[in-house]
Design a protein around this motif. Sequence first.
Motif, short mmCIF file in Angstrom:
data_model
loop_
_atom_site.label_atom_id
_atom_site.label_comp_id
_atom_site.label_asym_id
_atom_site.label_seq_id
_atom_site.Cartn_x
_atom_site.Cartn_y
_atom_site.Cartn_z
N ASN A 264 0.84 -1.20 0.00
CA ASN A 264 0.00 0.00 0.00
C ASN A 264 0.87 1.25 0.00
OD1 ASN A 264 -2.45 -1.48 0.24
ND2 ASN A 264 -1.98 -1.78 2.41
N GLY A 265 0.34 2.32 -0.54
CA GLY A 265 1.04 3.59 -0.49
C GLY A 265 2.04 3.82 -1.61
N ILE A 266 2.05 2.94 -2.62
CA ILE A 266 2.93 3.13 -3.78
C ILE A 266 2.06 3.14 -5.03
CG2 ILE A 266 3.49 0.66 -3.89
CD1 ILE A 266 6.23 1.53 -5.07
N PHE A 267 2.29 4.12 -5.86
CA PHE A 267 1.52 4.27 -7.09
C PHE A 267 2.49 4.24 -8.26
CE2 PHE A 267 -0.79 6.26 -3.67
CZ PHE A 267 -2.01 5.62 -3.77
N VAL A 268 2.26 3.31 -9.18
CA VAL A 268 3.18 3.09 -10.30
C VAL A 268 2.48 3.46 -11.60
CG1 VAL A 268 4.68 1.42 -11.46
CG2 VAL A 268 4.24 1.20 -9.00
N ARG A 269 3.12 4.37 -12.33
CA ARG A 269 2.61 4.79 -13.63
C ARG A 269 3.69 4.54 -14.68
NH1 ARG A 269 1.02 8.47 -9.84
NH2 ARG A 269 -1.22 8.89 -9.72
N GLU A 270 3.26 4.05 -15.84
CA GLU A 270 4.20 3.81 -16.93
C GLU A 270 4.01 4.88 -18.00
OE1 GLU A 270 5.74 0.20 -19.77
OE2 GLU A 270 3.65 0.16 -19.13
N ARG A 271 5.15 5.39 -18.44
CA ARG A 271 5.14 6.34 -19.55
C ARG A 271 5.86 5.67 -20.71
NH1 ARG A 271 8.08 12.09 -20.36
NH2 ARG A 271 7.06 12.57 -22.34
N LYS A 272 5.16 5.53 -21.83
CA LYS A 272 5.73 4.90 -23.01
C LYS A 272 6.14 5.98 -24.01
CE LYS A 272 3.29 0.58 -22.48
NZ LYS A 272 2.50 -0.47 -23.08
N PHE A 273 7.25 5.72 -24.68
CA PHE A 273 7.80 6.67 -25.65
C PHE A 273 7.64 6.15 -27.07
CE2 PHE A 273 10.10 7.25 -21.68
CZ PHE A 273 9.90 8.61 -21.45
N GLU A 274 7.72 7.05 -28.04
CA GLU A 274 7.56 6.69 -29.44
C GLU A 274 8.61 5.70 -29.92
OE1 GLU A 274 7.36 10.21 -31.82
OE2 GLU A 274 5.63 11.00 -30.73
N CYS B 53 7.36 5.65 -9.80
CA CYS B 53 6.77 5.19 -8.55
C CYS B 53 6.65 6.36 -7.58
CB CYS B 53 7.64 4.09 -7.92
SG CYS B 53 7.85 2.66 -8.97
N ASP B 54 5.45 6.61 -7.13
CA ASP B 54 5.20 7.63 -6.12
C ASP B 54 4.87 6.93 -4.81
OD1 ASP B 54 5.45 9.91 -7.81
OD2 ASP B 54 3.44 9.49 -8.60
N ILE B 55 5.62 7.28 -3.76
CA ILE B 55 5.38 6.73 -2.43
C ILE B 55 4.89 7.90 -1.56
CG2 ILE B 55 6.45 5.63 -0.43
CD1 ILE B 55 8.43 4.34 -2.45
N LEU B 56 3.68 7.76 -1.06
CA LEU B 56 3.06 8.87 -0.33
C LEU B 56 3.70 9.11 1.03
CD1 LEU B 56 -0.69 8.30 -1.19
CD2 LEU B 56 0.98 9.76 -2.33
N ASP B 57 4.03 8.06 1.76
CA ASP B 57 4.62 8.19 3.09
C ASP B 57 5.80 7.22 3.18
OD1 ASP B 57 5.33 8.08 5.79
OD2 ASP B 57 3.26 8.15 6.50
N ALA B 58 6.99 7.72 2.98
CA ALA B 58 8.19 6.88 2.92
C ALA B 58 8.43 6.11 4.21
CB ALA B 58 9.41 7.73 2.58
N ALA C 221 8.41 0.81 6.83
CA ALA C 221 7.96 -0.10 7.90
C ALA C 221 7.22 -1.29 7.29
CB ALA C 221 7.06 0.65 8.88
N GLN C 222 6.44 -1.02 6.26
CA GLN C 222 5.72 -2.08 5.57
C GLN C 222 6.70 -3.07 4.93
OE1 GLN C 222 2.14 -2.26 2.29
NE2 GLN C 222 3.00 -0.30 2.76
N LEU C 223 7.75 -2.54 4.29
CA LEU C 223 8.77 -3.39 3.68
C LEU C 223 9.46 -4.25 4.73
CD1 LEU C 223 10.47 -1.05 1.07
CD2 LEU C 223 8.93 -2.96 0.62
#
Length: 99
Positions: free
Chosen positions: A10-20, A28-33, A38-40
């Motif tokens: 929880n608390g990690i958001f992964v977005r993929e950006r594709k190029f031509e 990867c955005d982690i809201l509360d490091a 602690a989760q890890l």
Amino acid sequence: MAEKEKIFLNGIFVRERKFENGGSILKCDILDAYDFAAQLKSFADDTGKITLEIKERKNKAENGISHYVEVSQFVPKNKEQNFNQKQETNNNSFNDLGF
């Protein structure tokens, strides 16, 4: 054999950006490091190791989230046996070289 329940982080958001050119970047955005760390730690094995699997979602979310993160639960049946088999294979292949 029954499958283990999947563990998602929880608390990690992964977005993929594709190029031509065919390349891509996973952001990867982690809201509360601190919470994420602690989760890890809670999922780490006795040596402190954890293996994460970043998997593509079936349907990309409206906010761009394209992947999710799962804790790998794979454990070899017998680590020592696997190591010994690899060593024996390596020794045999070096002996077959003939020099």
